[in-house]
Design an enzyme around this catalytic site. Structure first.
Site, PDB file in Angstrom:
ATOM      1  N   CYS A  78      62.338  91.059  46.452  1.00  0.00           N
ATOM      2  CA  CYS A  78      63.057  92.318  46.602  1.00  0.00           C
ATOM      3  C   CYS A  78      62.233  93.310  47.442  1.00  0.00           C
ATOM      4  O   CYS A  78      62.114  93.130  48.645  1.00  0.00           O
ATOM      5  CB  CYS A  78      63.447  92.876  45.241  1.00  0.00           C
ATOM      6  SG  CYS A  78      64.810  94.069  45.303  1.00  0.00           S
ATOM      7  N   HIS A 175      65.343  88.402  41.911  1.00  0.00           N
ATOM      8  CA  HIS A 175      64.210  88.499  40.984  1.00  0.00           C
ATOM      9  C   HIS A 175      64.083  87.219  40.143  1.00  0.00           C
ATOM     10  O   HIS A 175      64.581  87.172  39.007  1.00  0.00           O
ATOM     11  CB  HIS A 175      64.395  89.700  40.054  1.00  0.00           C
ATOM     12  CG  HIS A 175      64.270  91.022  40.734  1.00  0.00           C
ATOM     13  ND1 HIS A 175      63.087  91.727  40.785  1.00  0.00           N
ATOM     14  CD2 HIS A 175      65.180  91.763  41.415  1.00  0.00           C
ATOM     15  CE1 HIS A 175      63.277  92.856  41.451  1.00  0.00           C
ATOM     16  NE2 HIS A 175      64.549  92.891  41.848  1.00  0.00           N
ATOM     17  N   GLU A 177      61.632  86.201  38.554  1.00  0.00           N
ATOM     18  CA  GLU A 177      60.782  86.456  37.384  1.00  0.00           C
ATOM     19  C   GLU A 177      61.585  86.929  36.174  1.00  0.00           C
ATOM     20  O   GLU A 177      61.063  86.941  35.056  1.00  0.00           O
ATOM     21  CB  GLU A 177      59.706  87.493  37.738  1.00  0.00           C
ATOM     22  CG  GLU A 177      60.143  88.937  37.804  1.00  0.00           C
ATOM     23  CD  GLU A 177      60.856  89.329  39.096  1.00  0.00           C
ATOM     24  OE1 GLU A 177      61.128  90.524  39.260  1.00  0.00           O
ATOM     25  OE2 GLU A 177      61.129  88.434  39.933  1.00  0.00           O
TER      26      GLU A 177
END
Length: 198
Positions: A78, A175, A177
């Site tokens: 991002c 994302h 994660e």
């Protein structure tokens, strides 16, 4: 075990640390330039790219980070992808210029336009990873508008590239994660181990 830095000036660096541990690496939260000597690669998390730029300049880390990226693998998600791109628009912005892509900031819209989608790995990434779609969390995400000849698209969403690699570097506009799926982080760790590139 490889030591992977996570830039910890701003953004969701803790989630990246946990994802790296799940993928088999030791995370190091990087807050000053001297720590770059201790790590084998670096993740730049999501967050706010203009704020990150100001903090990098304030902490004297911008040039050391650019130099690090010329020698070792980096992975930007991002805002991290924006910082690694060599062309940023809407508005134009300084960057580390480590990967040959053009990125439009906040191109999907405001925070309320954030979304979770399923995307298909492409090419060699699809062949080498576990089968199945990737869950992609987009939060005020940029759109990759241009991909240079040296870069390879590894996944798309609505026709736009969202996961791109070039040599030792990797960027995602989503994302990874924020999900339990470690495939994207494992892909980055392959670059640190010197395994064959996609």
């Amino acid at each position: 075990m490889k030591k992977v830095g996570v830039l910890a000036l701003q953004g969701d660096f803790a989630a990246h640390g946990a994802a790296l541990e799940r993928a088999g690496a030791e995370p190091v939260f990087v807050r000053e330039a001297g720590q770059l000597r201790e790590i084998d690669g670096l993740v730049i998390p999501g967050g706010e790219s203009t704020t990150m730029l100001k903090l990098l300049r304030f902490e004297g880390m911008f040039e050391p980070l650019a130099e690090f990226g010329r020698e070792k693998p980096m992975f930007g998600t991002c805002a991290g992808a924006i910082l690694m791109a060599n062309e940023v628009s809407s508005p134009q912005q300084e960057s580390l210029a480590l990967i040959d892509i053009g990125v439009e900031r906040n191109a999907y819209g405001r925070q309320v336009d954030s979304r979770v989608a399923e995307i298909d790995p492409e090419g060699e990434f699809r062949n080498r990873t576990a089968p199945g779609k990737l869950e992609a969390v987009f939060i005020r995400a940029p759109i990759i508008r241009r991909v240079g000849g040296e870069a390879k698209v590894l996944a798309r969403y609505q026709g736009d590239p969202v996961l791109v690699e070039q040599g030792r570097h990797l960027v995602a506009t989503f994302h990874p994660e924020l999900t339990a799926d470690s495939r994207v982080h494992r892909l980055f760790l392959e670059k640190l181990r010197g395994e064959p590139k996609l």
